[in-house]
Design a protein around this motif. Structure first.
Motif, PDB file in Angstrom:
ATOM      1  N   LYS A 232     124.146 -52.511 -66.414  1.00 55.59           N
ATOM      2  CA  LYS A 232     124.746 -51.596 -67.386  1.00 55.59           C
ATOM      3  C   LYS A 232     124.819 -50.158 -66.891  1.00 55.59           C
ATOM      4  O   LYS A 232     124.722 -49.216 -67.673  1.00 55.59           O
ATOM      5  CB  LYS A 232     124.037 -51.693 -68.723  1.00 55.59           C
ATOM      6  CG  LYS A 232     124.196 -53.048 -69.351  1.00 55.59           C
ATOM      7  CD  LYS A 232     123.624 -53.089 -70.727  1.00 55.59           C
ATOM      8  CE  LYS A 232     123.974 -54.363 -71.408  1.00 55.59           C
ATOM      9  NZ  LYS A 232     123.149 -55.476 -71.215  1.00 55.59           N
ATOM     10  N   SER A 233     125.018 -49.986 -65.595  1.00 59.34           N
ATOM     11  CA  SER A 233     125.329 -48.679 -65.018  1.00 59.34           C
ATOM     12  C   SER A 233     126.840 -48.640 -64.818  1.00 59.34           C
ATOM     13  O   SER A 233     127.343 -48.810 -63.708  1.00 59.34           O
ATOM     14  CB  SER A 233     124.606 -48.480 -63.691  1.00 59.34           C
ATOM     15  OG  SER A 233     123.229 -48.437 -63.869  1.00 59.34           O
TER      16      SER A 233
ATOM     17  N   GLY B 260     128.805 -48.126 -61.356  1.00 53.62           N
ATOM     18  CA  GLY B 260     129.303 -49.442 -60.939  1.00 53.62           C
ATOM     19  C   GLY B 260     130.798 -49.422 -60.664  1.00 53.62           C
ATOM     20  O   GLY B 260     131.259 -49.959 -59.656  1.00 53.62           O
ATOM     21  N   LEU B 261     131.554 -48.799 -61.535  1.00 51.48           N
ATOM     22  CA  LEU B 261     133.011 -48.730 -61.324  1.00 51.48           C
ATOM     23  C   LEU B 261     133.378 -47.834 -60.147  1.00 51.48           C
ATOM     24  O   LEU B 261     134.299 -48.150 -59.389  1.00 51.48           O
ATOM     25  CB  LEU B 261     133.698 -48.253 -62.601  1.00 51.48           C
ATOM     26  CG  LEU B 261     133.653 -49.236 -63.769  1.00 51.48           C
ATOM     27  CD1 LEU B 261     134.224 -48.597 -65.027  1.00 51.48           C
ATOM     28  CD2 LEU B 261     134.394 -50.515 -63.422  1.00 51.48           C
TER      29      LEU B 261
ATOM     30  N   TYR C  17     118.384 -47.729 -59.868  1.00 54.62           N
ATOM     31  CA  TYR C  17     117.707 -47.333 -61.104  1.00 54.62           C
ATOM     32  C   TYR C  17     117.866 -45.841 -61.370  1.00 54.62           C
ATOM     33  O   TYR C  17     117.846 -45.408 -62.518  1.00 54.62           O
ATOM     34  CB  TYR C  17     116.247 -47.743 -61.072  1.00 54.62           C
ATOM     35  CG  TYR C  17     116.070 -49.237 -61.085  1.00 54.62           C
ATOM     36  CD1 TYR C  17     116.625 -50.009 -62.098  1.00 54.62           C
ATOM     37  CD2 TYR C  17     115.381 -49.894 -60.076  1.00 54.62           C
ATOM     38  CE1 TYR C  17     116.484 -51.378 -62.115  1.00 54.62           C
ATOM     39  CE2 TYR C  17     115.229 -51.265 -60.087  1.00 54.62           C
ATOM     40  CZ  TYR C  17     115.792 -51.997 -61.111  1.00 54.62           C
ATOM     41  OH  TYR C  17     115.654 -53.364 -61.122  1.00 54.62           O
ATOM     42  N   GLN C  18     118.046 -45.052 -60.324  1.00 53.64           N
ATOM     43  CA  GLN C  18     118.344 -43.635 -60.527  1.00 53.64           C
ATOM     44  C   GLN C  18     119.713 -43.479 -61.176  1.00 53.64           C
ATOM     45  O   GLN C  18     119.908 -42.620 -62.034  1.00 53.64           O
ATOM     46  CB  GLN C  18     118.293 -42.880 -59.192  1.00 53.64           C
ATOM     47  CG  GLN C  18     118.551 -41.406 -59.318  1.00 53.64           C
ATOM     48  CD  GLN C  18     117.514 -40.702 -60.170  1.00 53.64           C
ATOM     49  OE1 GLN C  18     116.334 -41.038 -60.131  1.00 53.64           O
ATOM     50  NE2 GLN C  18     117.944 -39.732 -60.951  1.00 53.64           N
ATOM     51  N   PHE C  19     120.671 -44.321 -60.787  1.00 57.18           N
ATOM     52  CA  PHE C  19     121.989 -44.305 -61.430  1.00 57.18           C
ATOM     53  C   PHE C  19     121.862 -44.638 -62.912  1.00 57.18           C
ATOM     54  O   PHE C  19     122.501 -44.007 -63.760  1.00 57.18           O
ATOM     55  CB  PHE C  19     122.937 -45.295 -60.759  1.00 57.18           C
ATOM     56  CG  PHE C  19     123.218 -45.008 -59.306  1.00 57.18           C
ATOM     57  CD1 PHE C  19     123.223 -43.716 -58.805  1.00 57.18           C
ATOM     58  CD2 PHE C  19     123.490 -46.036 -58.431  1.00 57.18           C
ATOM     59  CE1 PHE C  19     123.485 -43.457 -57.474  1.00 57.18           C
ATOM     60  CE2 PHE C  19     123.755 -45.792 -57.095  1.00 57.18           C
ATOM     61  CZ  PHE C  19     123.752 -44.496 -56.613  1.00 57.18           C
ATOM     62  N   LYS C  20     121.033 -45.618 -63.228  1.00 59.16           N
ATOM     63  CA  LYS C  20     120.833 -46.002 -64.632  1.00 59.16           C
ATOM     64  C   LYS C  20     120.198 -44.858 -65.422  1.00 59.16           C
ATOM     65  O   LYS C  20     120.598 -44.571 -66.544  1.00 59.16           O
ATOM     66  CB  LYS C  20     119.978 -47.254 -64.713  1.00 59.16           C
ATOM     67  CG  LYS C  20     119.832 -47.772 -66.125  1.00 59.16           C
ATOM     68  CD  LYS C  20     119.249 -49.142 -66.146  1.00 59.16           C
ATOM     69  CE  LYS C  20     119.100 -49.655 -67.546  1.00 59.16           C
ATOM     70  NZ  LYS C  20     120.314 -50.175 -68.096  1.00 59.16           N
TER      71      LYS C  20
ATOM     72  N   GLU D  85     122.831 -42.218 -66.182  1.00 58.60           N
ATOM     73  CA  GLU D  85     123.748 -42.603 -67.250  1.00 58.60           C
ATOM     74  C   GLU D  85     123.076 -42.578 -68.611  1.00 58.60           C
ATOM     75  O   GLU D  85     123.718 -42.247 -69.608  1.00 58.60           O
ATOM     76  CB  GLU D  85     124.342 -43.972 -66.947  1.00 58.60           C
ATOM     77  CG  GLU D  85     125.266 -43.899 -65.757  1.00 58.60           C
ATOM     78  CD  GLU D  85     126.059 -45.162 -65.526  1.00 58.60           C
ATOM     79  OE1 GLU D  85     126.226 -45.950 -66.476  1.00 58.60           O
ATOM     80  OE2 GLU D  85     126.515 -45.344 -64.396  1.00 58.60           O
ATOM     81  N   LEU D  86     121.791 -42.903 -68.677  1.00 57.36           N
ATOM     82  CA  LEU D  86     121.073 -42.790 -69.948  1.00 57.36           C
ATOM     83  C   LEU D  86     120.984 -41.331 -70.387  1.00 57.36           C
ATOM     84  O   LEU D  86     121.179 -41.015 -71.557  1.00 57.36           O
ATOM     85  CB  LEU D  86     119.669 -43.383 -69.831  1.00 57.36           C
ATOM     86  CG  LEU D  86     119.563 -44.900 -69.870  1.00 57.36           C
ATOM     87  CD1 LEU D  86     118.133 -45.334 -69.573  1.00 57.36           C
ATOM     88  CD2 LEU D  86     120.004 -45.437 -71.207  1.00 57.36           C
ATOM     89  N   GLN D  87     120.714 -40.435 -69.447  1.00 60.14           N
ATOM     90  CA  GLN D  87     120.623 -39.020 -69.791  1.00 60.14           C
ATOM     91  C   GLN D  87     121.983 -38.466 -70.207  1.00 60.14           C
ATOM     92  O   GLN D  87     122.060 -37.616 -71.086  1.00 60.14           O
ATOM     93  CB  GLN D  87     120.049 -38.225 -68.630  1.00 60.14           C
ATOM     94  CG  GLN D  87     118.578 -38.505 -68.421  1.00 60.14           C
ATOM     95  CD  GLN D  87     117.997 -37.814 -67.210  1.00 60.14           C
ATOM     96  OE1 GLN D  87     118.726 -37.258 -66.391  1.00 60.14           O
ATOM     97  NE2 GLN D  87     116.683 -37.857 -67.088  1.00 60.14           N
TER      98      GLN D  87
END
Length: 120
Positions: free
Chosen positions: A39-40, A44-45, A77-80, A83-85
């Motif tokens: 779900k990043s 991902g795109l 996980y840094q990408f995730k 995106e959460l922030q």
């Protein structure tokens, strides 16, 4: 011990999210598709378009693509977290545990106010 970053969001007071620290084997194997499965979406795109451009226009050797996957897996996980922030989630704390369940138990010990947000 594994480290997990705990995120809370004032817009969703009944939820918390735990994001593990470290290397993502799913992204190493699947590449940008692994980022999408985690779900990043934005990263991902972006990496899927870069991968398609590299693969079909430049035809790099397999080693270059493997290095590309390894780089994505190191920072998945840094990408995730990023995106959460971007979607309004805030870092509450960092917690350790052997797995996600033990990290949740430690989190409840340290922050009993989060007990209402965790559904077991």
């Amino acid at each position: 011990m594994n480290f997990f970053t705990v995120y809370t969001n004032p817009s969703y007071p009944d939820q918390i999210k735990l994001v593990p620290e470290g290397f993502s084997w799913l992204v190493l194997v699947l590449g940008a598709i692994g980022l999408l499965l985690q779900k990043s979406w934005i990263h991902g795109l972006i990496f899927l378009s870069i991968y398609c451009s590299l693969r079909f226009w430049l035809h790099p050797p397999f080693v270059i693509l493997l290095i590309f996957h390894f780089g994505m897996a190191c920072f998945a996980y840094q990408f995730k977290r990023t995106e959460l922030q971007l979607s309004g989630w805030k870092i509450k704390t960092v917690i350790t545990g052997k797995n996600k369940q033990s990290a949740l138990l430690r989190l409840l010990d340290r922050h009993p106010d989060l007990q209402q947000k965790i559904y077991i």
